[in-house]
Design a protein around this motif. Structure first.
Motif, PDB file in Angstrom:
ATOM      1  N   ARG A 190       0.850  -1.196   0.000  1.00 38.66           N
ATOM      2  CA  ARG A 190       0.000   0.000   0.000  1.00 38.66           C
ATOM      3  C   ARG A 190       0.881   1.240   0.000  1.00 38.66           C
ATOM      4  NH1 ARG A 190      -5.798   0.073   2.690  1.00 38.66           N
ATOM      5  NH2 ARG A 190      -5.977  -1.178   0.790  1.00 38.66           N
TER       6      ARG A 190
ATOM      7  N   ASP B 203      -2.678   6.104  -1.501  1.00 38.12           N
ATOM      8  CA  ASP B 203      -3.966   5.758  -2.082  1.00 38.12           C
ATOM      9  C   ASP B 203      -3.862   4.737  -3.214  1.00 38.12           C
ATOM     10  OD1 ASP B 203      -5.531   7.285  -0.419  1.00 38.12           O
ATOM     11  OD2 ASP B 203      -5.513   9.052  -1.707  1.00 38.12           O
TER      12      ASP B 203
ATOM     13  N   ASP C  21      -2.700   0.703  -4.144  1.00 38.06           N
ATOM     14  CA  ASP C  21      -2.219  -0.631  -3.794  1.00 38.06           C
ATOM     15  C   ASP C  21      -1.506  -1.234  -4.992  1.00 38.06           C
ATOM     16  OD1 ASP C  21      -3.354  -0.406  -1.319  1.00 38.06           O
ATOM     17  OD2 ASP C  21      -4.666  -2.154  -1.511  1.00 38.06           O
TER      18      ASP C  21
ATOM     19  N   ARG D 242     -10.406  -0.894  -2.736  1.00 32.11           N
ATOM     20  CA  ARG D 242      -9.187  -1.692  -2.812  1.00 32.11           C
ATOM     21  C   ARG D 242      -9.260  -2.929  -1.925  1.00 32.11           C
ATOM     22  NH1 ARG D 242      -4.678   2.497  -1.256  1.00 32.11           N
ATOM     23  NH2 ARG D 242      -6.306   3.000   0.269  1.00 32.11           N
ATOM     24  N   ASP D 243     -10.169  -2.896  -0.932  1.00 34.03           N
ATOM     25  CA  ASP D 243     -10.304  -4.018  -0.008  1.00 34.03           C
ATOM     26  C   ASP D 243     -11.456  -4.954  -0.372  1.00 34.03           C
ATOM     27  OD1 ASP D 243      -8.158  -3.165   1.575  1.00 34.03           O
ATOM     28  OD2 ASP D 243      -9.440  -1.779   2.685  1.00 34.03           O
TER      29      ASP D 243
ATOM     30  N   ARG E 160      -9.423  -7.126  -5.146  1.00 29.69           N
ATOM     31  CA  ARG E 160      -8.253  -7.877  -4.688  1.00 29.69           C
ATOM     32  C   ARG E 160      -8.092  -9.135  -5.544  1.00 29.69           C
ATOM     33  NH1 ARG E 160      -6.073  -5.914   0.038  1.00 29.69           N
ATOM     34  NH2 ARG E 160      -4.904  -7.822   0.392  1.00 29.69           N
TER      35      ARG E 160
ATOM     36  N   ARG F 284      -7.244   4.207  -5.101  1.00 30.34           N
ATOM     37  CA  ARG F 284      -8.505   4.491  -4.414  1.00 30.34           C
ATOM     38  C   ARG F 284      -9.121   5.723  -5.049  1.00 30.34           C
ATOM     39  NH1 ARG F 284     -10.152   7.591   0.226  1.00 30.34           N
ATOM     40  NH2 ARG F 284     -11.940   6.608   1.276  1.00 30.34           N
TER      41      ARG F 284
END
Length: 262
Positions: free
Chosen positions: A21, A24, A26, A55-56, A61, A78
């Motif tokens: 990370r 903002d 990943d 992103r989560d 992912r 993000r």
């Protein structure tokens, strides 16, 4: 109660990638020491206000892991959109994520792609109008390709259909308001677009995809269509079928083939 969309599992189960990370953005990092091709995954916007950071989500992912599994270093920025004016900021963040990748010593800076989802399809116009030479391919999965009726006014810059219906900008003449670096546009042709269409698309989105496809074919824009006849908008999280899994793999493999072509 059913699972909300942002908690729905991805239709494939790739091995998890190492994730870094950086503010903002990943980075989903593949194994191996060679320089990798790279992709910016541009998640759908606007997201539900109550949803967590995209992103989560298992969906994104999953895409990061799926690309990393195939040796592609993937950036997922993000993004937040609450009004049409936010599209300017989001467009700049996507361009910044691409430059972050190009500056990474693990990345081949001349082999990048972009993959847009859902409402992020509105950002396609910049990259189709003024493509940099390093942009080897673009993918769009169940994208929104024109502003919806009833929306507040949207800058024509964010109308991908209009961008297709214009000749590509001559070398070095990208708009000063565009996030695309004109210095990298020299000699660039329009990149091939890998367009994934859901057969059960939302009724407000489907006409924008159809209109875009008609214009692209009329103008001879390089277009590779992946159809998911029984898929709905968000099929890659909602429709756990072999058809969905095959479509996601095909889109990924087609984009990677563009990135790695001589």
């Amino acid at each position: 109660m059913g699972t909300v969309f942002w908690e729905s599992p991805f239709v494939l189960d790739p091995p998890p990638a190492a994730v870094e990370r950086h503010g903002d953005v990943d980075l989903h990092v593949p194994t191996g020491d060679d320089r990798h091709p790279a992709v910016v995954v541009v998640h759908g916007v606007p997201g539900p206000p109550e949803a967590p950071d995209a992103r989560d989500w298992p969906l994104y992912r999953g895409y990061g892991a799926l690309l990393a599994e195939a040796g592609v270093l993937t950036a997922i920025p993000r993004l937040t959109v609450a009004s049409p004016d936010d599209l300017y900021t989001v467009a700049a963040r996507v361009a910044a994520a691409a430059e972050l990748l190009r500056a990474d010593p693990r990345v081949d800076p001349d082999r990048l792609g972009l993959w847009f989802f859902s409402g992020a399809g509105l950002l396609l116009g910049d990259w189709l109008r003024d493509p940099p030479a390093w942009l080897r391919g673009v993918a769009a999965t169940y994208p929104l390709l024109a502003p919806l009726p009833g929306w507040p006014p949207v800058d024509p810059r964010f109308r991908p259909v209009d961008a297709l219906d214009q000749p590509a900008a001559p070398s070095g003449t990208a708009s000063p308001d565009s996030p695309v670096d004109a210095a990298h546009a020299e000699g660039a042709a329009r990149p091939t677009l890998v367009l994934t269409r859901a057969g059960r698309e939302r009724p407000e989105v489907a006409p924008t995809v159809e209109a875009f496809t008609v214009v692209a074919r009329r103008r001879g824009i390089p277009l590779c269509v992946v159809d998911v006849p029984n898929g709905q908008h968000g099929f890659d999280a909602l429709d756990h079928t072999e058809e969905s899994r095959a479509a996601v793999r095909t889109a990924r493999d087609t984009l990677i083939a563009l990135l790695t072509a001589p």
